[in-house]
Scaffold this motif. Sequence first.
Motif, PDB file in Angstrom:
ATOM      1  N   UNK A  84       0.839  -1.199   0.000  1.00 63.59           N
ATOM      2  CA  UNK A  84       0.000   0.000   0.000  1.00 63.59           C
ATOM      3  C   UNK A  84       0.879   1.256   0.000  1.00 63.59           C
ATOM      4  N   UNK A  85       1.974   1.176   0.747  1.00 62.81           N
ATOM      5  CA  UNK A  85       2.865   2.327   0.856  1.00 62.81           C
ATOM      6  C   UNK A  85       3.502   2.680  -0.490  1.00 62.81           C
ATOM      7  N   UNK A  86       3.823   1.670  -1.261  1.00 58.26           N
ATOM      8  CA  UNK A  86       4.498   1.881  -2.546  1.00 58.26           C
ATOM      9  C   UNK A  86       3.710   2.814  -3.463  1.00 58.26           C
ATOM     10  N   UNK A  87       2.385   2.707  -3.418  1.00 61.16           N
ATOM     11  CA  UNK A  87       1.581   3.504  -4.344  1.00 61.16           C
ATOM     12  C   UNK A  87       1.059   4.804  -3.726  1.00 61.16           C
ATOM     13  N   UNK A  88       1.378   5.046  -2.465  1.00 58.83           N
ATOM     14  CA  UNK A  88       0.881   6.296  -1.841  1.00 58.83           C
ATOM     15  C   UNK A  88       1.642   7.502  -2.361  1.00 58.83           C
TER      16      UNK A  88
ATOM     17  N   UNK B 264       2.072  -0.234 -14.057  1.00 58.35           N
ATOM     18  CA  UNK B 264       1.601  -0.409 -12.674  1.00 58.35           C
ATOM     19  C   UNK B 264       2.307  -1.592 -12.029  1.00 58.35           C
ATOM     20  N   UNK B 265       2.363  -2.677 -12.764  1.00 59.36           N
ATOM     21  CA  UNK B 265       2.911  -3.923 -12.212  1.00 59.36           C
ATOM     22  C   UNK B 265       4.382  -3.775 -11.825  1.00 59.36           C
TER      23      UNK B 265
ATOM     24  N   UNK C 154       8.830  -3.895  -4.135  1.00 59.38           N
ATOM     25  CA  UNK C 154       9.034  -4.980  -3.176  1.00 59.38           C
ATOM     26  C   UNK C 154      10.345  -5.717  -3.401  1.00 59.38           C
ATOM     27  N   UNK C 155      10.770  -5.755  -4.629  1.00 59.20           N
ATOM     28  CA  UNK C 155      11.893  -6.607  -5.007  1.00 59.20           C
ATOM     29  C   UNK C 155      11.362  -7.959  -5.459  1.00 59.20           C
ATOM     30  N   UNK C 156      12.089  -8.595  -6.383  1.00 58.03           N
ATOM     31  CA  UNK C 156      11.595  -9.821  -7.024  1.00 58.03           C
ATOM     32  C   UNK C 156      11.298 -10.934  -6.030  1.00 58.03           C
TER      33      UNK C 156
ATOM     34  N   UNK D 176       8.359 -10.149  -3.840  1.00 58.63           N
ATOM     35  CA  UNK D 176       7.124 -10.162  -4.622  1.00 58.63           C
ATOM     36  C   UNK D 176       6.667 -11.588  -4.875  1.00 58.63           C
ATOM     37  N   UNK D 177       7.616 -12.427  -5.205  1.00 54.52           N
ATOM     38  CA  UNK D 177       7.293 -13.834  -5.448  1.00 54.52           C
ATOM     39  C   UNK D 177       6.691 -14.480  -4.208  1.00 54.52           C
ATOM     40  N   UNK D 178       7.302 -14.226  -3.066  1.00 52.82           N
ATOM     41  CA  UNK D 178       6.777 -14.754  -1.803  1.00 52.82           C
ATOM     42  C   UNK D 178       5.369 -14.226  -1.523  1.00 52.82           C
ATOM     43  N   UNK D 179       5.174 -12.967  -1.845  1.00 49.62           N
ATOM     44  CA  UNK D 179       3.870 -12.335  -1.603  1.00 49.62           C
ATOM     45  C   UNK D 179       2.775 -13.035  -2.407  1.00 49.62           C
ATOM     46  N   UNK D 180       3.041 -13.261  -3.684  1.00 48.93           N
ATOM     47  CA  UNK D 180       2.063 -13.963  -4.525  1.00 48.93           C
ATOM     48  C   UNK D 180       1.770 -15.352  -3.977  1.00 48.93           C
TER      49      UNK D 180
END
Lengths: 145, 145
Positions: free
Chosen positions: A141-145, B117-118, B125-127, B130-134
């Motif tokens: 969320x912070x990234x896009x604020x 956007x992506x 986040x860093x790759x 980001x992967x962990x997040x998904x």
Amino acid sequence: MSRSDLYGMRRCACGNLRRTTRSITQFYDQLLQPSGLRITQFSLLLNISLHGNISVGELGAILLMDQTTVTRNIEILRKQGYINMTKEDDDARKKSISITENGARKLVEAKPLWEQAQSRIEQGLGSERYHDFLKTLKDVAQIVQ
Amino acid sequence: MSRSDLYGMRRCACGNLRRTTRSITQFYDQLLQPSGLRITQFSLLLNISLHGNISVGELGAILLMDQTTVTRNIEILRKQGYINMTKEDDDARKKSISITENGARKLVEAKPLWEQAQSRIEQGLGSERYHDFLKTLKDVAQIVQ
DNA sequence: AAATAACATATGCATATACATATATTATTT
DNA sequence: AAATAATATATGTATATGCATATGTTATTT
């Protein structure tokens, strides 16, 4: 466009967030159902309780929710008698929103239902992963604020 | 209920998911705006393109979206001429949904906007994170299935 | 074959969401 | 002080979402 070009778009952050959020919202709403509160209403009521005499705009800033959405969502809580809204003395543009006794009782009633849903998620992921997950949600969320 | 009792509820998985999703949805919708597609429509169109001749129920299962919501959301794409819907030959209850040439062109047009956007999220986040997040988003959805 | 069950999609209703814009109030400028 | 700008909230409109239920179609039972 080739199939492999499209394929990579499945990693869409927003699509994946929305899909999981739909699913988890149904889960929480289902368990909260005996209380008559939905998770959106529960979250609003919680934040109103935590920040006494809060304004529409401040609630929106906390919840990252458009002011117009806050206006409409709190109206549902007001109709149920869970919150009060009064004009602020020093600024008549502002609403001062606070929880009522009925609202506080409703939160108490809903809490064990919420805990049932919440513990399912936390135990499913494990404490450490859950903590990381919350942190990442905030960072995203912070990234896009 | 005491303040500290309420305080712990701020860790609500659903509340945090919904808050971040609201914010990220606004971000994607804003960048996609020149295409006229919203992220929900983009996701639907993408999945229809990836799975030719898919049914309403199958789309719902993939997107974890109620069948009635799918019915209504695809109607918007149909009105725009981005998809076709025909009765299935072997089962007249089912709709067979597929993308049109206009729809495919619209996806091509939207792709660089989506990438903008992506990449902001992935780079933010860093790759690895980001992967962990998904992965965690998928796991969370899985927990309640 | 007729009745019943199961399945796929659609519709009625209520909530959730945000953009564009309107209205009301306060702050600032001239 | 009057005019203008800024701010806070509300309203119009459109999309997003799901539950309860209706409708139409296929599968199963009797």
